[in-house]
Design a protein around this motif. Structure first.
Motif, PDB file in Angstrom:
ATOM      1  N   GLU A  12      -2.274  -2.867  -7.901  1.00 49.04           N
ATOM      2  CA  GLU A  12      -3.631  -2.756  -8.052  1.00 49.04           C
ATOM      3  C   GLU A  12      -4.132  -4.493  -8.487  1.00 49.04           C
ATOM      4  O   GLU A  12      -4.994  -4.851  -7.251  1.00 49.04           O
ATOM      5  CB  GLU A  12      -4.229  -2.524  -9.325  1.00 49.04           C
ATOM      6  CG  GLU A  12      -3.905  -0.619  -8.261  1.00 49.04           C
ATOM      7  CD  GLU A  12      -4.519   0.610  -9.695  1.00 49.04           C
ATOM      8  OE1 GLU A  12      -5.022  -0.262 -10.623  1.00 49.04           O
ATOM      9  OE2 GLU A  12      -4.799   1.464  -9.301  1.00 49.04           O
ATOM     10  N   ARG A  13      -3.698  -5.216  -9.105  1.00 48.94           N
ATOM     11  CA  ARG A  13      -4.217  -6.447  -9.104  1.00 48.94           C
ATOM     12  C   ARG A  13      -3.824  -7.440  -7.724  1.00 48.94           C
ATOM     13  O   ARG A  13      -4.664  -8.035  -7.623  1.00 48.94           O
ATOM     14  CB  ARG A  13      -3.371  -7.169 -10.389  1.00 48.94           C
ATOM     15  CG  ARG A  13      -3.888  -8.803 -10.772  1.00 48.94           C
ATOM     16  CD  ARG A  13      -2.517  -9.553 -11.732  1.00 48.94           C
ATOM     17  NE  ARG A  13      -1.433  -9.266 -10.891  1.00 48.94           N
ATOM     18  CZ  ARG A  13      -1.358 -10.288 -10.202  1.00 48.94           C
ATOM     19  NH1 ARG A  13      -1.842 -10.652  -9.435  1.00 48.94           N
ATOM     20  NH2 ARG A  13       0.268  -9.919  -9.719  1.00 48.94           N
ATOM     21  N   LEU A  34      -3.422  -6.596  -4.831  1.00 50.23           N
ATOM     22  CA  LEU A  34      -4.614  -5.847  -3.437  1.00 50.23           C
ATOM     23  C   LEU A  34      -5.866  -6.755  -3.555  1.00 50.23           C
ATOM     24  O   LEU A  34      -6.437  -6.604  -2.984  1.00 50.23           O
ATOM     25  CB  LEU A  34      -4.597  -4.137  -3.604  1.00 50.23           C
ATOM     26  CG  LEU A  34      -2.773  -3.615  -3.404  1.00 50.23           C
ATOM     27  CD1 LEU A  34      -2.777  -1.739  -2.826  1.00 50.23           C
ATOM     28  CD2 LEU A  34      -2.572  -4.533  -1.920  1.00 50.23           C
ATOM     29  N   GLU A  35      -5.693  -6.790  -5.146  1.00 49.02           N
ATOM     30  CA  GLU A  35      -8.033  -7.496  -5.389  1.00 49.02           C
ATOM     31  C   GLU A  35      -7.976  -8.530  -4.746  1.00 49.02           C
ATOM     32  O   GLU A  35      -8.887  -9.327  -4.963  1.00 49.02           O
ATOM     33  CB  GLU A  35      -7.361  -7.181  -6.702  1.00 49.02           C
ATOM     34  CG  GLU A  35      -7.933  -5.396  -6.774  1.00 49.02           C
ATOM     35  CD  GLU A  35      -8.143  -5.146  -8.654  1.00 49.02           C
ATOM     36  OE1 GLU A  35      -8.179  -6.766  -9.379  1.00 49.02           O
ATOM     37  OE2 GLU A  35      -8.536  -4.062  -8.753  1.00 49.02           O
ATOM     38  N   LEU A  39       2.138   1.297  -3.260  1.00 49.74           N
ATOM     39  CA  LEU A  39       1.425   2.182  -4.735  1.00 49.74           C
ATOM     40  C   LEU A  39       1.070   3.939  -4.383  1.00 49.74           C
ATOM     41  O   LEU A  39       0.899   4.406  -4.662  1.00 49.74           O
ATOM     42  CB  LEU A  39       0.035   1.603  -3.796  1.00 49.74           C
ATOM     43  CG  LEU A  39      -0.962   1.669  -5.257  1.00 49.74           C
ATOM     44  CD1 LEU A  39      -0.881   0.968  -6.669  1.00 49.74           C
ATOM     45  CD2 LEU A  39      -2.681   0.736  -5.040  1.00 49.74           C
ATOM     46  N   ASP A  40       0.676   4.331  -3.350  1.00 47.78           N
ATOM     47  CA  ASP A  40       0.794   5.127  -2.612  1.00 47.78           C
ATOM     48  C   ASP A  40       1.634   6.117  -2.737  1.00 47.78           C
ATOM     49  O   ASP A  40       1.421   7.061  -3.604  1.00 47.78           O
ATOM     50  CB  ASP A  40       0.396   5.834  -0.650  1.00 47.78           C
ATOM     51  CG  ASP A  40       0.490   7.048  -0.993  1.00 47.78           C
ATOM     52  OD1 ASP A  40      -1.414   7.371  -1.125  1.00 47.78           O
ATOM     53  OD2 ASP A  40       0.902   7.620  -0.314  1.00 47.78           O
ATOM     54  N   LYS A  52       1.026  -1.204   0.296  1.00 55.65           N
ATOM     55  CA  LYS A  52      -0.093  -0.147  -0.018  1.00 55.65           C
ATOM     56  C   LYS A  52       1.070   0.950  -0.175  1.00 55.65           C
ATOM     57  O   LYS A  52       0.278   1.852  -0.650  1.00 55.65           O
ATOM     58  CB  LYS A  52      -0.786   0.508   1.356  1.00 55.65           C
ATOM     59  CG  LYS A  52      -1.921  -0.603   0.849  1.00 55.65           C
ATOM     60  CD  LYS A  52      -2.625  -0.846   2.284  1.00 55.65           C
ATOM     61  CE  LYS A  52      -3.974  -1.518   1.966  1.00 55.65           C
ATOM     62  NZ  LYS A  52      -5.155  -1.793   3.126  1.00 55.65           N
ATOM     63  N   VAL A  54       2.092  -0.040 -11.258  1.00 52.52           N
ATOM     64  CA  VAL A  54       0.620   0.757 -10.301  1.00 52.52           C
ATOM     65  C   VAL A  54      -0.477  -0.526 -10.941  1.00 52.52           C
ATOM     66  O   VAL A  54      -1.715  -1.135  -9.760  1.00 52.52           O
ATOM     67  CB  VAL A  54       0.557   1.910 -10.341  1.00 52.52           C
ATOM     68  CG1 VAL A  54      -1.601   2.282 -10.143  1.00 52.52           C
ATOM     69  CG2 VAL A  54       1.017   2.981 -10.109  1.00 52.52           C
ATOM     70  N   LYS A  55      -0.349  -1.197 -12.344  1.00 56.54           N
ATOM     71  CA  LYS A  55      -1.553  -1.886 -12.371  1.00 56.54           C
ATOM     72  C   LYS A  55      -1.340  -3.068 -11.682  1.00 56.54           C
ATOM     73  O   LYS A  55      -2.189  -3.670 -11.024  1.00 56.54           O
ATOM     74  CB  LYS A  55      -1.884  -1.984 -13.881  1.00 56.54           C
ATOM     75  CG  LYS A  55      -2.151  -1.294 -14.613  1.00 56.54           C
ATOM     76  CD  LYS A  55      -2.499  -1.496 -16.285  1.00 56.54           C
ATOM     77  CE  LYS A  55      -3.315  -0.479 -16.803  1.00 56.54           C
ATOM     78  NZ  LYS A  55      -2.764   0.319 -18.522  1.00 56.54           N
TER      79      LYS A  55
END
Length: 156
Positions: A69-70, A72-73, A21-22, A18, A65-66
């Motif tokens: 995000e993947r 973290l999903e 990503l931030d 996190k 980033v992608k």
């Protein structure tokens, strides 16, 4: 190709992703956009090394980033760590059969693996051999250099 493989993380590993990503979204992306604007101001884009470098960096930032995000999903947090048998999140002490050597490994998801810190991926040959076994069990690890046996001496 969508990769929706479950990602195993400790709470610490989740917080690290996190944070990364931030930083990408709120620090590196805006700085990169500024670098692209500055490079554009130099004129002819066909021979503009600064512009090419900034665009390449933009592609790397957006790809990461992608990817984050993947992950973290599809994250599965390692919370309850049981010590009756080996699982993700455990610290396992082992003794090498036929050698007078002992090691300690923490089994983590592949995103957190760091062999230099004793953190091995749950997908590694050693972890695969250890998973679901108990203290006192002897397991065989298949490796490219041949197989070897380990005895589980402690599970924390």
């Amino acid at each position: 190709m969508a990769n929706n493989k479950e990602v195993y993380l400790t709470e610490e590993g989740l917080n690290e992703l996190k944070r990364e990503l931030d930083e990408l979204i709120n620090v590196k992306r805006p700085a990169n956009i500024q670098a692209i604007k500055e490079a554009r101001s130099y004129g002819d884009l066909s021979e503009n090394a600064e512009y090419d470098a900034a665009r390449n960096e933009q592609a790397q930032i957006e790809a990461r980033v992608k990817e984050l995000e993947r992950m973290l999903e599809n994250v599965s947090i390692i919370k309850e760590i049981k010590t009756d048998s080996v699982g993700i999140g455990n610290v396992v002490s082992v003794k090498y059969v036929d050698e007078d050597d002992e090691d300690e490994y923490r089994i983590v998801g592949s995103q957190e693996a760091d062999p230099f810190e004793g953190k091995i991926s749950n997908e590694s040959p050693i972890a695969q051999a250890l998973l679901d076994h108990k203290v006192g069990d002897t397991v065989t690890v298949e490796s490219p250099n041949g197989s070897y046996d380990l005895v589980i001496t402690e599970i924390k």
